[in-house]
Motif scaffolding. Sequence first.
Motif, PDB file in Angstrom:
ATOM      1  N   ALA A 128      36.693  67.012  48.194  1.00 34.56           N
ATOM      2  CA  ALA A 128      35.267  67.191  47.890  1.00 34.56           C
ATOM      3  C   ALA A 128      34.873  66.587  46.544  1.00 34.56           C
ATOM      4  CB  ALA A 128      34.913  68.674  47.913  1.00 34.56           C
ATOM      5  N   ASN A 129      35.843  66.316  45.695  1.00 36.84           N
ATOM      6  CA  ASN A 129      35.542  65.719  44.393  1.00 36.84           C
ATOM      7  C   ASN A 129      35.227  64.225  44.469  1.00 36.84           C
ATOM      8  OD1 ASN A 129      35.867  68.101  42.851  1.00 36.84           O
ATOM      9  ND2 ASN A 129      38.077  67.859  42.962  1.00 36.84           N
ATOM     10  N   TYR A 130      35.595  63.563  45.576  1.00 35.32           N
ATOM     11  CA  TYR A 130      35.330  62.125  45.658  1.00 35.32           C
ATOM     12  C   TYR A 130      34.586  61.686  46.918  1.00 35.32           C
ATOM     13  CZ  TYR A 130      39.542  61.893  48.556  1.00 35.32           C
ATOM     14  OH  TYR A 130      40.470  62.087  49.537  1.00 35.32           O
ATOM     15  N   THR A 131      34.442  62.555  47.917  1.00 38.41           N
ATOM     16  CA  THR A 131      33.692  62.161  49.112  1.00 38.41           C
ATOM     17  C   THR A 131      33.062  63.379  49.771  1.00 38.41           C
ATOM     18  OG1 THR A 131      33.751  60.863  51.161  1.00 38.41           O
ATOM     19  CG2 THR A 131      35.610  62.347  50.768  1.00 38.41           C
ATOM     20  N   ASP A 132      32.036  63.116  50.562  1.00 37.29           N
ATOM     21  CA  ASP A 132      31.397  64.180  51.338  1.00 37.29           C
ATOM     22  C   ASP A 132      31.579  63.943  52.837  1.00 37.29           C
ATOM     23  OD1 ASP A 132      29.736  61.995  51.603  1.00 37.29           O
ATOM     24  OD2 ASP A 132      28.011  62.942  50.661  1.00 37.29           O
ATOM     25  N   ALA A 133      32.492  63.055  53.192  1.00 34.91           N
ATOM     26  CA  ALA A 133      32.728  62.729  54.598  1.00 34.91           C
ATOM     27  C   ALA A 133      34.183  62.965  54.972  1.00 34.91           C
ATOM     28  CB  ALA A 133      32.373  61.270  54.865  1.00 34.91           C
ATOM     29  N   ALA A 134      34.400  63.277  56.230  1.00 39.62           N
ATOM     30  CA  ALA A 134      35.768  63.403  56.731  1.00 39.62           C
ATOM     31  C   ALA A 134      36.334  61.998  56.925  1.00 39.62           C
ATOM     32  CB  ALA A 134      35.779  64.154  58.050  1.00 39.62           C
ATOM     33  N   PRO A 135      37.521  61.723  56.385  1.00 39.39           N
ATOM     34  CA  PRO A 135      38.107  60.398  56.570  1.00 39.39           C
ATOM     35  C   PRO A 135      38.607  60.212  57.998  1.00 39.39           C
ATOM     36  CG  PRO A 135      39.633  61.808  55.405  1.00 39.39           C
ATOM     37  CD  PRO A 135      38.360  62.595  55.566  1.00 39.39           C
ATOM     38  N   VAL A 136      38.711  58.949  58.401  1.00 34.72           N
ATOM     39  CA  VAL A 136      39.331  58.566  59.671  1.00 34.72           C
ATOM     40  C   VAL A 136      40.760  58.162  59.319  1.00 34.72           C
ATOM     41  CG1 VAL A 136      39.239  56.973  61.617  1.00 34.72           C
ATOM     42  CG2 VAL A 136      37.105  57.762  60.539  1.00 34.72           C
ATOM     43  N   VAL A 137      41.742  58.795  59.959  1.00 35.36           N
ATOM     44  CA  VAL A 137      43.150  58.589  59.595  1.00 35.36           C
ATOM     45  C   VAL A 137      43.924  58.098  60.814  1.00 35.36           C
ATOM     46  CG1 VAL A 137      45.223  59.718  58.689  1.00 35.36           C
ATOM     47  CG2 VAL A 137      42.964  60.443  57.885  1.00 35.36           C
ATOM     48  N   TRP A 138      44.750  57.051  60.608  1.00 35.57           N
ATOM     49  CA  TRP A 138      45.610  56.554  61.658  1.00 35.57           C
ATOM     50  C   TRP A 138      46.832  55.915  61.030  1.00 35.57           C
ATOM     51  CZ3 TRP A 138      41.317  54.153  59.918  1.00 35.57           C
ATOM     52  CH2 TRP A 138      41.341  52.785  59.682  1.00 35.57           C
ATOM     53  N   VAL A 139      47.832  55.608  61.859  1.00 29.35           N
ATOM     54  CA  VAL A 139      49.089  55.013  61.384  1.00 29.35           C
ATOM     55  C   VAL A 139      49.315  53.710  62.120  1.00 29.35           C
ATOM     56  CG1 VAL A 139      51.601  55.329  61.201  1.00 29.35           C
ATOM     57  CG2 VAL A 139      50.058  57.283  60.854  1.00 29.35           C
ATOM     58  N   MET A 140      49.711  52.683  61.361  1.00 33.08           N
ATOM     59  CA  MET A 140      50.001  51.367  61.926  1.00 33.08           C
ATOM     60  C   MET A 140      51.470  51.029  61.649  1.00 33.08           C
ATOM     61  SD  MET A 140      47.017  50.308  63.094  1.00 33.08           S
ATOM     62  CE  MET A 140      47.080  48.527  63.226  1.00 33.08           C
ATOM     63  N   GLU A 141      52.142  50.394  62.619  1.00 36.81           N
ATOM     64  CA  GLU A 141      53.502  49.918  62.413  1.00 36.81           C
ATOM     65  C   GLU A 141      53.459  48.548  61.749  1.00 36.81           C
ATOM     66  OE1 GLU A 141      55.271  49.922  66.299  1.00 36.81           O
ATOM     67  OE2 GLU A 141      55.653  52.075  66.206  1.00 36.81           O
ATOM     68  N   GLN A 142      54.311  48.353  60.748  1.00 35.13           N
ATOM     69  CA  GLN A 142      54.370  47.061  60.054  1.00 35.13           C
ATOM     70  C   GLN A 142      55.265  46.126  60.848  1.00 35.13           C
ATOM     71  OE1 GLN A 142      55.557  47.716  55.997  1.00 35.13           O
ATOM     72  NE2 GLN A 142      54.066  49.364  55.715  1.00 35.13           N
ATOM     73  N   ARG A 143      54.716  45.003  61.272  1.00 35.64           N
ATOM     74  CA  ARG A 143      55.460  44.041  62.091  1.00 35.64           C
ATOM     75  C   ARG A 143      55.883  42.790  61.327  1.00 35.64           C
ATOM     76  NH1 ARG A 143      57.312  45.909  66.985  1.00 35.64           N
ATOM     77  NH2 ARG A 143      55.903  47.531  67.655  1.00 35.64           N
ATOM     78  N   ALA A 144      55.070  42.340  60.402  1.00 32.54           N
ATOM     79  CA  ALA A 144      55.388  41.141  59.649  1.00 32.54           C
ATOM     80  C   ALA A 144      54.523  41.115  58.401  1.00 32.54           C
ATOM     81  CB  ALA A 144      55.130  39.894  60.495  1.00 32.54           C
ATOM     82  N   GLY A 145      54.860  40.268  57.476  1.00 33.88           N
ATOM     83  CA  GLY A 145      54.068  40.124  56.261  1.00 33.88           C
ATOM     84  C   GLY A 145      54.384  38.800  55.590  1.00 33.88           C
ATOM     85  N   GLY A 146      53.640  38.507  54.575  1.00 35.71           N
ATOM     86  CA  GLY A 146      53.854  37.263  53.854  1.00 35.71           C
ATOM     87  C   GLY A 146      53.043  37.259  52.575  1.00 35.71           C
ATOM     88  N   ALA A 147      53.204  36.214  51.834  1.00 32.92           N
ATOM     89  CA  ALA A 147      52.455  36.088  50.581  1.00 32.92           C
ATOM     90  C   ALA A 147      51.596  34.852  50.593  1.00 32.92           C
ATOM     91  CB  ALA A 147      53.420  36.033  49.405  1.00 32.92           C
TER      92      ALA A 147
END
Length: 115
Positions: free
Chosen positions: A96-115
């Motif tokens: 409540a100190n930083y938002t007045d909305a319920a967040p949307v939460v989900w989990v993603m699997e990391q498949r690849a990355g790069g720079a």
Amino acid sequence: MAVTLMIGYPRGARFDVEYYLGTHLALAGDAWKRFGMGAWRVTTAGASTEGDGEEGEAASPFAALVEIDWPSREALRRARAETPPEHARRLADDIANYTDAAPVVWVMEQRAGGA
């Protein structure tokens, strides 16, 4: 497999990014680092939120998007299940100190990355 906890704060809601960065993330780290909480990123909606982004660019449905890396889904499950109640309560009460909305939460699997 590594995963990323995604937390979206809906557009149009109050989101105090300075408070989130300066206070809430420290609370999360205090509660979750020992379970494997890794790198995190906080991004906020840019120009497209106002409708003046590049042609064909959709407005973001989120005012802010938080990504927190975890070494595995099991590590995240343990953090959620084994965080001491007083830490979990502090995290929940702090929202409540930083938002007045319920967040949307989900989990993603990391498949690849790069720079």
